[in-house]
Each structure stands twice: as C-alpha cells, then as structure tokens.
Motif scaffolding. Structure first.
Motif, PDB file in Angstrom:
ATOM      1  N   ILE A 284       0.859   7.471  -4.435  1.00 35.91           N
ATOM      2  CA  ILE A 284       0.366   8.762  -3.677  1.00 35.91           C
ATOM      3  C   ILE A 284      -0.558   9.183  -4.409  1.00 35.91           C
ATOM      4  CG2 ILE A 284       1.170  10.970  -2.875  1.00 35.91           C
ATOM      5  CD1 ILE A 284       1.961   8.698  -0.909  1.00 35.91           C
ATOM      6  N   LEU A 285      -0.376   9.629  -5.724  1.00 34.38           N
ATOM      7  CA  LEU A 285      -1.437  10.209  -6.647  1.00 34.38           C
ATOM      8  C   LEU A 285      -2.683   9.730  -6.770  1.00 34.38           C
ATOM      9  CD1 LEU A 285       1.231  11.801  -9.276  1.00 34.38           C
ATOM     10  CD2 LEU A 285       0.263  13.050  -7.640  1.00 34.38           C
ATOM     11  N   ASP A 286      -2.601   8.388  -7.079  1.00 36.49           N
ATOM     12  CA  ASP A 286      -3.858   7.412  -7.554  1.00 36.49           C
ATOM     13  C   ASP A 286      -4.243   6.810  -6.417  1.00 36.49           C
ATOM     14  OD1 ASP A 286      -2.332   5.455  -7.536  1.00 36.49           O
ATOM     15  OD2 ASP A 286      -2.331   5.321  -9.818  1.00 36.49           O
TER      16      ASP A 286
ATOM     17  N   ALA B 106      13.659  11.149   3.629  1.00 34.60           N
ATOM     18  CA  ALA B 106      12.794  11.784   4.275  1.00 34.60           C
ATOM     19  C   ALA B 106      11.461  11.068   3.866  1.00 34.60           C
ATOM     20  CB  ALA B 106      12.828  13.055   3.597  1.00 34.60           C
ATOM     21  N   ALA B 107      10.450  10.783   4.749  1.00 34.51           N
ATOM     22  CA  ALA B 107       9.282  10.152   4.446  1.00 34.51           C
ATOM     23  C   ALA B 107       8.180  11.100   5.069  1.00 34.51           C
ATOM     24  CB  ALA B 107       9.253   8.932   5.646  1.00 34.51           C
ATOM     25  N   ILE B 108       7.388  11.030   4.088  1.00 35.52           N
ATOM     26  CA  ILE B 108       6.124  11.809   4.349  1.00 35.52           C
ATOM     27  C   ILE B 108       4.590  11.004   4.352  1.00 35.52           C
ATOM     28  CG2 ILE B 108       4.748  14.230   3.897  1.00 35.52           C
ATOM     29  CD1 ILE B 108       7.407  14.608   2.285  1.00 35.52           C
ATOM     30  N   GLU B 109       3.609  11.397   5.323  1.00 31.95           N
ATOM     31  CA  GLU B 109       2.454  10.474   5.251  1.00 31.95           C
ATOM     32  C   GLU B 109       1.614  10.814   4.084  1.00 31.95           C
ATOM     33  OE1 GLU B 109       1.763   7.860   7.172  1.00 31.95           O
ATOM     34  OE2 GLU B 109       3.373   8.059   8.783  1.00 31.95           O
TER      35      GLU B 109
ATOM     36  N   PRO C 157       0.732  -1.063  -0.199  1.00 32.75           N
ATOM     37  CA  PRO C 157      -0.158   0.063  -0.025  1.00 32.75           C
ATOM     38  C   PRO C 157       0.923   1.134  -0.012  1.00 32.75           C
ATOM     39  CG  PRO C 157       0.117  -1.165   2.216  1.00 32.75           C
ATOM     40  CD  PRO C 157       0.689  -1.995   1.130  1.00 32.75           C
ATOM     41  N   ALA C 158       0.455   2.159  -0.693  1.00 33.13           N
ATOM     42  CA  ALA C 158       1.151   3.669  -0.811  1.00 33.13           C
ATOM     43  C   ALA C 158       0.770   4.273   0.142  1.00 33.13           C
ATOM     44  CB  ALA C 158       0.976   4.109  -2.258  1.00 33.13           C
ATOM     45  N   GLU C 159       1.575   4.534   1.256  1.00 33.32           N
ATOM     46  CA  GLU C 159       1.253   4.963   2.437  1.00 33.32           C
ATOM     47  C   GLU C 159       1.846   6.113   2.935  1.00 33.32           C
ATOM     48  OE1 GLU C 159       1.420   1.984   5.458  1.00 33.32           O
ATOM     49  OE2 GLU C 159      -0.443   1.165   5.152  1.00 33.32           O
ATOM     50  N   LYS C 160       2.977   6.356   2.125  1.00 30.42           N
ATOM     51  CA  LYS C 160       4.065   7.623   2.561  1.00 30.42           C
ATOM     52  C   LYS C 160       4.781   7.546   1.152  1.00 30.42           C
ATOM     53  CE  LYS C 160       5.403   5.494   6.973  1.00 30.42           C
ATOM     54  NZ  LYS C 160       4.751   4.218   6.773  1.00 30.42           N
ATOM     55  N   LEU C 161       5.204   9.011   1.134  1.00 30.73           N
ATOM     56  CA  LEU C 161       6.104   9.583   0.140  1.00 30.73           C
ATOM     57  C   LEU C 161       7.407   9.575   0.530  1.00 30.73           C
ATOM     58  CD1 LEU C 161       6.337  10.852  -2.907  1.00 30.73           C
ATOM     59  CD2 LEU C 161       6.102  13.128  -1.650  1.00 30.73           C
ATOM     60  N   PHE C 162       8.427   9.089  -0.095  1.00 28.88           N
ATOM     61  CA  PHE C 162       9.988   9.278   0.038  1.00 28.88           C
ATOM     62  C   PHE C 162      10.909   9.988  -0.750  1.00 28.88           C
ATOM     63  CE2 PHE C 162       8.231   5.199   1.509  1.00 28.88           C
ATOM     64  CZ  PHE C 162       8.432   5.057   2.897  1.00 28.88           C
TER      65      PHE C 162
END
Length: 218
Positions: free
Chosen positions: A87-89, A106-109, A47-52
């Motif tokens: 993240i986008l879709d 660097a991780a971002i929810e 699952p795409a839970e974070k952007l890195f």
C-alpha cells in the motif's frame, strides 16, 4: 451511517495502539472479507490493491522459497494489519498470508488508504509503525537464532505470541497455535519443539492441547 460489520471491526481495531487513530479515518470504507482455514488472503507477488486488518481468526505471514516451500515470518492476531508495504509503495505483495483458522478481515481499498495518508499524517505514521514493528520482530527472531539456545528461542516466541494472540483461560494464557506452526515460525523441526515443551524445565510452565498451547500462570 456505519454498517454492523464496520462497527464490530472498529470495536476490535480501535483497541490496538497502532490502528486506533487510523480506524476512525478509514471506518466508513471498511468491508468484510471472509477466508476459510487453509486458504490464502493473498499471495506473494499479487498486486497490492487492499489493506487488511484481522477482525477474528488467526493467520500466518509467509514467503515462498523456490516456489515450492514456504517460510513462516510471523503470525497475525486480531486487530493487526497486513498488506501495508504494498500500500505504501504501490509495489507487489512481498509476502503471502494464509489463514490458520476461519478468519474475518476488514478490507479497505488502496485508493481510500492513500487518500487518508495524503490528508492526515497520522494515517501515514500508523502504517509505517505497522511495517517497523513487524521488521523489529523479524530482527529479534534472527538475533535469537544467532545468540540464544533452542529453549530460549521457543520461550521468547511463546511470550511474544501470548501477548498478541493469548486468551485468558483458567490456569493461564492460551495460544491457538499448534507445535508445527511454532516450528515453522522458528525454522525448527516439530520434534525439537515437542522435546522442549515436554521437558522437565517446561512441564510446570506449559500445558499442551490439540492446536493450542497454554502458558501456565498459576
């Protein structure tokens, strides 16, 4: 108030054309994610839970073939983003990321990224640009596979990697990539890579070392 890691991450990310504006918007939500060499940041189908975004280290993007072998799609340099498509879709990860050396991200929810995209069109454009640039590199590599010689494909890949991963050293630009990883990226055998890099044509253009290739400029 930003943490020391957030400040260090922003110092890296703000230097990149794509992430520069997005970094300021998302800076307060950044936290550190450390992954050791050989371990996965995430796998295809997760699952795409974070952007890195890579702050320090080196990683590769891959996809699995019949769940047993993997195909390298791209390498990731400091300042570059991974995980943008999910993240986008809101879909699952379309590729995996393996660290080729100890790496810090660097991780971002996802919820913070989505909120930034909804409130600031710049953030959405930045993420779309990341996906498009990666697609363009894949298209260019596929075009090279069809139209270029093996030697030209290797030279093209080294030029691209030197721009994104290169570090200035005494006689040129050093790329922290081994011959096997270069072979995986281009879908070639390691022996083909070695034959080209040690050929008379290349002996004055490259210097080989353990886990590195130096493009000579002087």
């Amino acid at each position: 108030m930003l943490t020391p890691f957030q400040k260090r991450a922003l110092a890296v990310l703000e230097r990149t054309p794509v992430f520069g504006d997005l970094a300021q918007v998302l800076g307060p939500w950044i936290y550190a994610c450390t992954v050791r060499k050989g371990q996965m940041l995430f796998q295809e189908g997760d699952p795409a839970e974070k952007l890195f975004a890579l702050v320090d280290g080196h990683a590769r993007i891959y996809c699995s073939e019949h769940s047993r072998t993997s195909v390298s799609l791209d390498h990731v340099a400091p300042g570059e983003v991974v995980g943008e498509t999910g993240i986008l879709d809101a879909g699952p990860r379309r590729y995996g990321v393996e660290c080729l050396e100890n790496s810090e991200f660097a991780a971002i929810e996802r919820r913070h990224v989505v909120r930034a995209v909804e409130s600031d069109p710049t953030a959405g454009r930045a993420l779309s640009t990341v996906a498009l640039e990666r697609m363009e590199r894949l298209i260019e590599r596929a075009r090279g596979e069809a139209l270029l010689s093996i030697e030209e494909r290797i030279e093209q890949a080294l030029d691209d990697l030197s721009r994104r991963l290169g570090e200035s050293v005494g006689r040129g630009v050093q790329i922290r990539v081994c011959q096997q990883h270069l072979a995986d990226l281009l879908g070639l055998s390691r022996s083909s890579i070695s034959r080209v890099l040690t050929s008379p044509r290349m002996q004055h253009r490259v210097q080989l070392g353990r886990g590195r290739i130096v493009l000579l400029t002087r």
